[in-house]
Design a protein around this motif. Sequence first.
Motif, PDB file in Angstrom:
ATOM      1  N   LYS A   1      -1.435   2.659  -5.709  1.00 19.00           N
ATOM      2  CA  LYS A   1      -1.023   1.757  -6.780  1.00 19.00           C
ATOM      3  C   LYS A   1       0.415   2.032  -7.224  1.00 19.00           C
ATOM      4  CE  LYS A   1      -2.207   0.345 -11.504  1.00 19.00           C
ATOM      5  NZ  LYS A   1      -3.144   0.557 -12.634  1.00 19.00           N
ATOM      6  N   ASN A   2       0.779   3.312  -7.316  1.00 19.27           N
ATOM      7  CA  ASN A   2       2.070   3.681  -7.906  1.00 19.27           C
ATOM      8  C   ASN A   2       3.186   3.910  -6.894  1.00 19.27           C
ATOM      9  OD1 ASN A   2       0.998   3.690 -10.583  1.00 19.27           O
ATOM     10  ND2 ASN A   2       0.050   5.673 -10.154  1.00 19.27           N
ATOM     11  N   THR A   3       2.833   4.238  -5.646  1.00 13.11           N
ATOM     12  CA  THR A   3       3.861   4.478  -4.614  1.00 13.11           C
ATOM     13  C   THR A   3       3.475   3.753  -3.334  1.00 13.11           C
ATOM     14  OG1 THR A   3       2.738   6.541  -4.012  1.00 13.11           O
ATOM     15  CG2 THR A   3       4.602   6.705  -5.529  1.00 13.11           C
ATOM     16  N   PRO A   4       3.324   2.433  -3.379  1.00 11.56           N
ATOM     17  CA  PRO A   4       2.791   1.681  -2.228  1.00 11.56           C
ATOM     18  C   PRO A   4       3.660   1.717  -0.983  1.00 11.56           C
ATOM     19  CG  PRO A   4       3.693   0.193  -3.873  1.00 11.56           C
ATOM     20  CD  PRO A   4       3.674   1.545  -4.495  1.00 11.56           C
TER      21      PRO A   4
ATOM     22  N   VAL B   1     -14.203  15.233  -3.447  1.00  9.19           N
ATOM     23  CA  VAL B   1     -14.152  13.868  -2.928  1.00  9.19           C
ATOM     24  C   VAL B   1     -13.830  12.895  -4.062  1.00  9.19           C
ATOM     25  CG1 VAL B   1     -15.499  11.995  -1.905  1.00  9.19           C
ATOM     26  CG2 VAL B   1     -15.654  14.301  -0.963  1.00  9.19           C
ATOM     27  N   LYS B   2     -14.475  13.073  -5.213  1.00  3.15           N
ATOM     28  CA  LYS B   2     -14.200  12.204  -6.361  1.00  3.15           C
ATOM     29  C   LYS B   2     -12.752  12.346  -6.819  1.00  3.15           C
ATOM     30  CE  LYS B   2     -18.930  12.362  -8.204  1.00  3.15           C
ATOM     31  NZ  LYS B   2     -19.766  12.801  -9.350  1.00  3.15           N
ATOM     32  N   ARG B   3     -12.269  13.577  -6.847  1.00  3.89           N
ATOM     33  CA  ARG B   3     -10.899  13.834  -7.306  1.00  3.89           C
ATOM     34  C   ARG B   3      -9.874  13.207  -6.372  1.00  3.89           C
ATOM     35  NH1 ARG B   3     -11.365  18.781  -7.284  1.00  3.89           N
ATOM     36  NH2 ARG B   3     -10.094  19.485  -5.525  1.00  3.89           N
ATOM     37  N   TYR B   4     -10.093  13.357  -5.070  1.00  4.28           N
ATOM     38  CA  TYR B   4      -9.137  12.811  -4.112  1.00  4.28           C
ATOM     39  C   TYR B   4      -9.244  11.295  -3.995  1.00  4.28           C
ATOM     40  CZ  TYR B   4      -7.760  17.496  -2.739  1.00  4.28           C
ATOM     41  OH  TYR B   4      -7.252  18.767  -2.754  1.00  4.28           O
ATOM     42  N   LEU B   5     -10.420  10.747  -4.270  1.00  2.72           N
ATOM     43  CA  LEU B   5     -10.559   9.290  -4.310  1.00  2.72           C
ATOM     44  C   LEU B   5      -9.697   8.715  -5.426  1.00  2.72           C
ATOM     45  CD1 LEU B   5     -11.801   6.536  -3.642  1.00  2.72           C
ATOM     46  CD2 LEU B   5     -13.793   7.180  -5.018  1.00  2.72           C
ATOM     47  N   ALA B   6      -9.757   9.352  -6.598  1.00  3.60           N
ATOM     48  CA  ALA B   6      -8.929   8.905  -7.723  1.00  3.60           C
ATOM     49  C   ALA B   6      -7.445   9.059  -7.395  1.00  3.60           C
ATOM     50  CB  ALA B   6      -9.281   9.700  -8.980  1.00  3.60           C
ATOM     51  N   ALA B   7      -7.082  10.163  -6.742  1.00  4.89           N
ATOM     52  CA  ALA B   7      -5.687  10.391  -6.360  1.00  4.89           C
ATOM     53  C   ALA B   7      -5.230   9.362  -5.337  1.00  4.89           C
ATOM     54  CB  ALA B   7      -5.525  11.803  -5.804  1.00  4.89           C
ATOM     55  N   GLN B   8      -6.119   8.983  -4.414  1.00  3.25           N
ATOM     56  CA  GLN B   8      -5.789   7.974  -3.404  1.00  3.25           C
ATOM     57  C   GLN B   8      -5.508   6.629  -4.054  1.00  3.25           C
ATOM     58  OE1 GLN B   8      -6.199   8.508   0.476  1.00  3.25           O
ATOM     59  NE2 GLN B   8      -4.527   7.215  -0.166  1.00  3.25           N
ATOM     60  N   GLN B   9      -6.357   6.249  -4.984  1.00  7.64           N
ATOM     61  CA  GLN B   9      -6.175   4.983  -5.688  1.00  7.64           C
ATOM     62  C   GLN B   9      -4.869   4.976  -6.468  1.00  7.64           C
ATOM     63  OE1 GLN B   9      -9.902   5.094  -7.828  1.00  7.64           O
ATOM     64  NE2 GLN B   9     -10.903   3.723  -6.366  1.00  7.64           N
ATOM     65  N   SER B  10      -4.554   6.096  -7.111  1.00  8.73           N
ATOM     66  CA  SER B  10      -3.321   6.204  -7.892  1.00  8.73           C
ATOM     67  C   SER B  10      -2.085   6.132  -6.995  1.00  8.73           C
ATOM     68  CB  SER B  10      -3.320   7.523  -8.675  1.00  8.73           C
ATOM     69  OG  SER B  10      -2.104   7.699  -9.362  1.00  8.73           O
ATOM     70  N   ALA B  11      -2.120   6.833  -5.855  1.00  8.39           N
ATOM     71  CA  ALA B  11      -0.973   6.853  -4.941  1.00  8.39           C
ATOM     72  C   ALA B  11      -0.695   5.463  -4.380  1.00  8.39           C
ATOM     73  CB  ALA B  11      -1.225   7.840  -3.814  1.00  8.39           C
TER      74      ALA B  11
ATOM     75  N   ASN C   1      -1.422  -2.137   2.371  1.00  2.90           N
ATOM     76  CA  ASN C   1      -1.244  -1.280   3.539  1.00  2.90           C
ATOM     77  C   ASN C   1       0.092  -0.570   3.380  1.00  2.90           C
ATOM     78  OD1 ASN C   1      -0.451  -0.421   6.329  1.00  2.90           O
ATOM     79  ND2 ASN C   1      -2.365  -1.453   6.872  1.00  2.90           N
ATOM     80  N   PRO C   2       0.118   0.764   3.464  1.00  4.64           N
ATOM     81  CA  PRO C   2       1.365   1.495   3.219  1.00  4.64           C
ATOM     82  C   PRO C   2       2.480   1.159   4.206  1.00  4.64           C
ATOM     83  CG  PRO C   2      -0.278   2.937   4.192  1.00  4.64           C
ATOM     84  CD  PRO C   2      -0.984   1.672   3.807  1.00  4.64           C
ATOM     85  N   PHE C   3       2.122   0.717   5.418  1.00  5.53           N
ATOM     86  CA  PHE C   3       3.147   0.381   6.398  1.00  5.53           C
ATOM     87  C   PHE C   3       3.902  -0.904   6.037  1.00  5.53           C
ATOM     88  CE2 PHE C   3       0.822   3.194   9.435  1.00  5.53           C
ATOM     89  CZ  PHE C   3       1.908   3.976   9.802  1.00  5.53           C
TER      90      PHE C   3
END
Length: 308
Positions: free
Chosen positions: A164-167, A152-162, A229-231
């Motif tokens: 931020k970097n590929t909105p 959960v911690k790992r995917y939370l960090a990945a979610q934040q990165s995604a 929001n990604p949309f």
Amino acid sequence: MRLRLIGVNQVFGYIRPHKSELLVREYEQYRGIYCTLCKQMGLTYGRISRLALSYDCTFLAMVLMGLSEECPSFAKGRCVVNPLKSCVFCSGGQEAFRYAGAVSILLTDAKLLDDWQDSGFFGKCKAGFLRLLGRRSYRKAAKAYPEMAESVKRYLAAQQSAEKNTPGSLDACADPTAKLLAEVLKNWSRGDERLSVILEQFGYFLGRWVYLMDAADDLPSDIKEKEFNPFIGALGLEANTELEGETRRKAEEACNSVLNMTVSRIIAPLNLLEWQRFGPIIENVIEKGLPEMQREILFLHAKEKKHV
């Protein structure tokens, strides 16, 4: 940023059955799973953990039990929260309930942490208080399933990165949540390689649907409040776009099209799973419940708000 994860997207979650299409017996079984999960979470992780109860994790418990060789039974009892209320409880499947409850608690804590990091003063106070309130439950869940807590911690960090970097990429932004649910279900395969692959695919696209459904639900408010929001990027919208009239209709249809495609990808592995029980209910949730949720949120709610 607004973290979107299974079980913590609405008060009760998005993954629900289409009630009118269920038999009375099937709906009683579904409610029995819900009430038993509530009871088991209180017994295993403390009473406060019941605040993390959701339809999403009720569905998770049902899927795990549906694949198990153990045959549960149902009996009437009294609600553990309101003794004046009659409920149906399920006997058996305790490990499935403990696992689903732990997942719900771990994800709720992740959501509260994200809220605390991104909110203003009052938002931080609220998220911090709730997180402190549930700290004992979180520690019990993390101790019982340490690998899942780390995931959960790992995917939370990945979610934040995604985000931020590929909105503007729906695929990239939805991927961490999708992979997390894929791992949650894959871990239940117990060494069965075929089942592991099927559950991984089932969980991945269900997690993707949850993320995108929540994003579609929040799109009007996120545009108004200038939240991520990604949309927004994917549909070529601007933060100050007036999401009304034809613009809103096209956005809703585009969101619905993406969600329909994702549901079609869930159905493929769903048809490969061999259910020991609850098969019709699980199929109802995926094939009828998810599309109905899309219809309610994207079209019915929009019309209601328009006429208010």
